[in-house]
Design an enzyme around this catalytic site. Structure first.
Site, PDB file in Angstrom:
ATOM      1  N   SER A 224       9.452   4.596 -11.627  1.00  0.00           N
ATOM      2  CA  SER A 224       9.380   5.002 -13.031  1.00  0.00           C
ATOM      3  C   SER A 224      10.768   5.323 -13.580  1.00  0.00           C
ATOM      4  CB  SER A 224       8.471   6.227 -13.176  1.00  0.00           C
ATOM      5  OG  SER A 224       9.084   7.362 -12.594  1.00  0.00           O
TER       6      SER A 224
ATOM      7  N   GLU B 111      11.685   7.954 -15.084  1.00  0.00           N
ATOM      8  CA  GLU B 111      12.082   9.317 -14.744  1.00  0.00           C
ATOM      9  C   GLU B 111      12.740   9.370 -13.372  1.00  0.00           C
ATOM     10  OE1 GLU B 111       9.127   9.443 -17.916  1.00  0.00           O
ATOM     11  OE2 GLU B 111       9.243   8.370 -16.025  1.00  0.00           O
TER      12      GLU B 111
ATOM     13  N   GLU C 286      13.727  -4.875  -3.030  1.00  0.00           N
ATOM     14  CA  GLU C 286      12.896  -5.217  -4.183  1.00  0.00           C
ATOM     15  C   GLU C 286      13.681  -5.776  -5.360  1.00  0.00           C
ATOM     16  OE1 GLU C 286       8.989  -3.284  -6.315  1.00  0.00           O
ATOM     17  OE2 GLU C 286      10.500  -1.928  -5.516  1.00  0.00           O
TER      18      GLU C 286
ATOM     19  N   GLY D 207       0.815  -1.208   0.000  1.00  0.00           N
ATOM     20  CA  GLY D 207       0.000   0.000   0.000  1.00  0.00           C
ATOM     21  C   GLY D 207       0.849   1.258   0.000  1.00  0.00           C
ATOM     22  N   TYR D 208       1.458   1.565  -1.123  1.00  0.00           N
ATOM     23  CA  TYR D 208       2.308   2.748  -1.250  1.00  0.00           C
ATOM     24  C   TYR D 208       1.647   3.815  -2.132  1.00  0.00           C
ATOM     25  CZ  TYR D 208       6.654   0.876   0.873  1.00  0.00           C
ATOM     26  OH  TYR D 208       7.623   0.407   1.731  1.00  0.00           O
ATOM     27  N   SER D 209       1.553   3.546  -3.434  1.00  0.00           N
ATOM     28  CA  SER D 209       1.122   4.560  -4.400  1.00  0.00           C
ATOM     29  C   SER D 209      -0.302   5.041  -4.136  1.00  0.00           C
ATOM     30  CB  SER D 209       1.204   4.006  -5.822  1.00  0.00           C
ATOM     31  OG  SER D 209       2.536   3.723  -6.184  1.00  0.00           O
TER      32      SER D 209
ATOM     33  N   SER E 230      -0.841  -4.138  -6.555  1.00  0.00           N
ATOM     34  CA  SER E 230      -0.777  -5.461  -7.187  1.00  0.00           C
ATOM     35  C   SER E 230      -1.312  -6.542  -6.255  1.00  0.00           C
ATOM     36  CB  SER E 230       0.674  -5.794  -7.568  1.00  0.00           C
ATOM     37  OG  SER E 230       1.181  -4.854  -8.481  1.00  0.00           O
TER      38      SER E 230
END
Length: 409
Positions: free
Chosen positions: A389, A391, A266, A149-151, A183
């Site tokens: 990402s 970036e 990760e 539960g991050y984004s 996810s």
């Protein structure tokens, strides 16, 4: 030579006093892994071969859960965990071997990787003894699945901008907010949630790292339909959700440090196994190019050769990264690796569509049945976004590896 029954090379015996793996012991371990997987993927688990993976997490879920538990019962989950917590204390070299052989055997995509690879190591390093006793055994046994539960809608790559909040009410944390791109949230029993617990705090200050049961009242999971037609990502809403006060990892307000530690776990040995999957996909693209005649086009032929060369570079870079990790010196190499493989994989997806020609524009069957190369093209669009990402990876490389000035915030 395959070790006899019960032979289990000890992880601690592999490196020599100078820290270099013993090739003979490592080869014996590889033969052990290969033999076990070959035998295990027969009978009831023969149908599990090749199931799951990006864009295909809906495939054979119950069978893959059973496989996860079978792995756990045989001692093949959580290899790198300390023995005191149910692992094998496996060396990094052993873990690489296991992931390579797992991919070569076409074993099903793991359903417990978030628990084993992310929250498990986090709890081992930063959790309380009570948390270790409660949460580690079910992860190792494949009995409880986790999601991250991050984004959030306005805090994706900019994780420090999370707005989900939590307040302590007696003996419980009460959580309100929204997470997105979560996810496997629709299949998980637990979620580790980054929430703001200090009112008025900004950015990475005032955040806490909470463990939340997904069956608690007030949790709502809404699947997000992807380009592939599947839904492994989800929105998760927390409406006054309660979790025990003891389900916090680290101190209140210390969530940013714990969250960064989780992200550090990760990218590890599993990347070598991932590349075997990439190699299999590239072979399918080349075979299709030969079948359709696309391989006769000098431009496409050059791109196919370039894809193969870049995959070889990817492996060498991953091995270099493993060396840094084994020395306990994680640096920007992980960001370099993530940026490289995700951009390469997206280009491979584009190449997969081109070698199919016009046939690649039509679904294999109604209503939206995709062939593997079409699925590769569509899902690989997300590779440069999830898990950091491109970036963000470029910024990390610029600032931490090249020493360039920090970007204005």
């Amino acid at each position: 030579m395959t070790p006899g029954p019960g032979a289990q090379p000890k992880a601690g015996a592999l490196p020599d006093p100078g820290g270099r793996p013993d090739p003979g012991a490592l080869d014996a371990f590889r033969q052990e892994v290969r033999a076990w997987l070959g035998a295990a993927l027969e009978g009831p688990f023969a149908a599990a071969r090749g199931l799951g993976g990006p864009g295909r997490e809906h495939e054979g879920h119950e069978l893959r859960v059973a496989w996860e538990r079978h792995l756990g019962a045989a001692g093949w989950t959580c290899l790198g965990w300390p023995k005191e917590h149910g692992g094998r204390d496996a060396s990094l070299a052993e873990q690489v071997v296991f992931h390579e052989e797992y991919a070569r055997a076409e074993a099903p995509a793991r359903v417990g990787h978030i628990g084993e690879g992310l929250i498990g190591p986090t709890i081992i390093e930063h959790g309380t003894e009570e948390q270790k006793r409660r949460f580690l055994p079910p992860i190792r046994a494949g009995e409880e699945l986790w999601c991250q539960g991050y984004s959030e809608p306005e805090a994706g790559s900019d994780l420090a901008g999370v707005r989900t909040r939590a307040v302590l009410d007696g003996g419980e944390w009460v959580i309100t907010g929204q997470k997105v791109w979560t996810s496997l949230a629709h299949l998980a029993q637990w979620c580790f949630v980054l929430a703001r617990t200090e009112p008025g705090s900004r950015r990475h200050h005032g955040l806490s790292y909470l463990l939340v049961p997904m069956d608690a009242p007030g949790v709502e999971v809404r699947p997000i339909v992807q380009l592939t037609g599947t839904s492994e990502f989800n929105e998760v809403f927390f409406d006054g959700v309660r979790t025990a006060a003891g389900n916090i990892v680290g101190r209140p307000g210390d969530g940013w440090r714990i969250a960064m530690a989780t992200l550090g776990y990760e990218r590890g040995a599993s990347t070598l196994g991932q590349q075997i999957g990439f190699r299999r996909e590239l072979a399918a693209v080349v075979a299709t190019a030969r079948r359709t005649g696309a391989a006769e086009d000098p431009v496409l032929r050059d791109r196919l050769i370039r894809a193969w060369l870049e995959l070889e570079i990817m492996r060498q870079n991953a091995l270099r990264t493993m060396t840094s990790l084994s020395a306990g010196e994680p640096g920007p190499e992980a960001s370099i690796g993530k940026l490289y493989w995700s951009e390469w994989h997206r280009r491979l997806g584009e190449l997969a569509q081109e070698v199919q020609g016009r046939a690649g524009l039509v679904a294999d069957g109604p209503p939206y049945e995709l062939n593997p190369l079409q699925r590769l093209f569509l899902f690989s669009r997300a590779d440069t976004i999830y898990a950091g990402s491109s970036e963000i990876q470029r910024t990390i490389i610029a600032e931490r590896a090249l020493g360039l000035p920090r970007s204005p915030r």
